[in-house]
Design a protein around this motif. Structure first.
Motif, mmCIF file in Angstrom:
data_model
loop_
_atom_site.group_PDB
_atom_site.id
_atom_site.type_symbol
_atom_site.label_atom_id
_atom_site.label_comp_id
_atom_site.label_asym_id
_atom_site.label_seq_id
_atom_site.Cartn_x
_atom_site.Cartn_y
_atom_site.Cartn_z
ATOM 1 N N ARG A 116 0.790 -1.126 -0.075
ATOM 2 C CA ARG A 116 -0.030 0.258 0.069
ATOM 3 C C ARG A 116 1.068 1.107 -0.037
ATOM 4 O O ARG A 116 1.771 1.339 0.546
ATOM 5 N N LEU A 124 -2.714 5.042 10.245
ATOM 6 C CA LEU A 124 -2.401 3.683 10.327
ATOM 7 C C LEU A 124 -3.064 2.988 11.404
ATOM 8 O O LEU A 124 -3.533 1.784 11.308
ATOM 9 N N GLU A 133 -4.482 -4.459 10.936
ATOM 10 C CA GLU A 133 -3.636 -4.829 9.993
ATOM 11 C C GLU A 133 -2.167 -4.547 10.845
ATOM 12 O O GLU A 133 -2.189 -3.438 11.528
ATOM 13 N N CYS A 135 1.600 -3.640 9.935
ATOM 14 C CA CYS A 135 2.101 -2.693 8.805
ATOM 15 C C CYS A 135 3.817 -2.982 9.049
ATOM 16 O O CYS A 135 4.200 -2.654 10.053
ATOM 17 N N VAL A 137 6.813 -0.931 7.450
ATOM 18 C CA VAL A 137 6.923 0.265 6.587
ATOM 19 C C VAL A 137 8.446 0.104 5.763
ATOM 20 O O VAL A 137 9.677 -0.364 6.275
ATOM 21 N N TYR A 183 4.238 0.770 2.561
ATOM 22 C CA TYR A 183 4.123 -0.254 3.517
ATOM 23 C C TYR A 183 3.455 -1.648 2.756
ATOM 24 O O TYR A 183 2.747 -1.580 2.209
ATOM 25 N N SER A 185 0.881 -4.272 4.238
ATOM 26 C CA SER A 185 0.072 -4.819 5.215
ATOM 27 C C SER A 185 -0.290 -6.069 5.175
ATOM 28 O O SER A 185 -0.562 -6.995 4.202
#
Length: 233
Positions: A116, A124, A133, A135, A137, A183, A185
């Motif tokens: 994403r 986030l 979710e 994440c 990064v 990132y 997800s």
């Protein structure tokens, strides 16, 4: 009593104790991979003892079966399947989040995620809301905000949302993208389904979350010390 001791310390009994002790050691290992490796070693020792130290056909059969099963599971867990090499972002995830996994296992985990890209100002996570979710990064900066105050920041190679994912509780902080962010997800339900059926991946993700939490706590302690507030316990 003496008869019992004679049986306990008999040659064939000592051989059985040695192999079974290694089985106990295998069960005490911290990861599934080490459990299987130690089980293989126990099986090899058991085969050797049953075949050469004290002839035991029944023991030889069962220890041989242990060796076969352990080898099969180790080969399956290696995840060495043909495919293209990981991209730069995928390698970053592999090296920073789950370095204990093979390339194939890391790819299997990455495949259930979604890449994403979001604009600056995107949240986030939000304090008090469920985390949907996990994440990872790969580009940009994410500010961690508590009660309207920035307390930390996350850059490439870090996880966001791991506290809520690990506890199931609402987020304790708001994670706001300070810059455009890209990132990987992992939607909670999809991730849990995969981890439930792949213990090696589950161990790796749990270790990644623990390591991320520990690093963030250390950074918070350092920041608090610099501001004269003392360390966070």
């Amino acid at each position: 009593m003496s008869l019992w001791l004679t049986e306990v310390f008999a040659r064939e009994t000592i051989a059985q104790h040695a192999a079974m002790f290694l089985v106990v050691v295998a069960l005490a290992m911290p990861t599934v991979g080490l459990v299987r490796l130690m089980a293989l070693i126990a099986g090899v020792v058991g085969v050797g003892l049953s075949a050469f130290y004290v002839y035991d056909p029944i023991g030889l059969f069962w220890w041989s079966l242990v060796v076969v099963v352990a080898l099969a599971r180790l080969a399956t867990a290696s995840g060495r399947r043909p495919g293209r090499s990981l991209t730069g972002e995928q390698r970053l995830f592999h090296e920073k989040a789950v370095p204990m996994l093979s390339t194939g296992q890391a790819r299997r985990l990455i495949e259930i995620g979604r890449w994403r890209e979001v604009m600056a100002g995107t949240a986030l996570t939000r304090a008090g809301e469920a985390v949907s979710e996990l994440c990872f990064v790969t580009r940009g900066q994410v500010d961690i905000v508590v009660d309207g105050k920035k307390v930390a920041e996350c850059g490439p190679g870090t996880l966001v949302g791991e506290i809520g994912m690990s506890t199931g509780e609402p987020a304790t902080a708001t994670a706001i993208c300070a810059t455009p962010v890209r990132y990987l997800s992992f939607e909670a339900k999809r991730l849990y389904r995969l981890l439930d059926s792949h213990v090696e991946l589950q161990d790796a993700v749990e270790l990644a979350i623990e390591r991320s939490l520990r690093e963030k706590l250390n950074r918070s302690n350092i920041a608090a010390a610099h501001h004269g507030g003392g360390a966070v316990g």
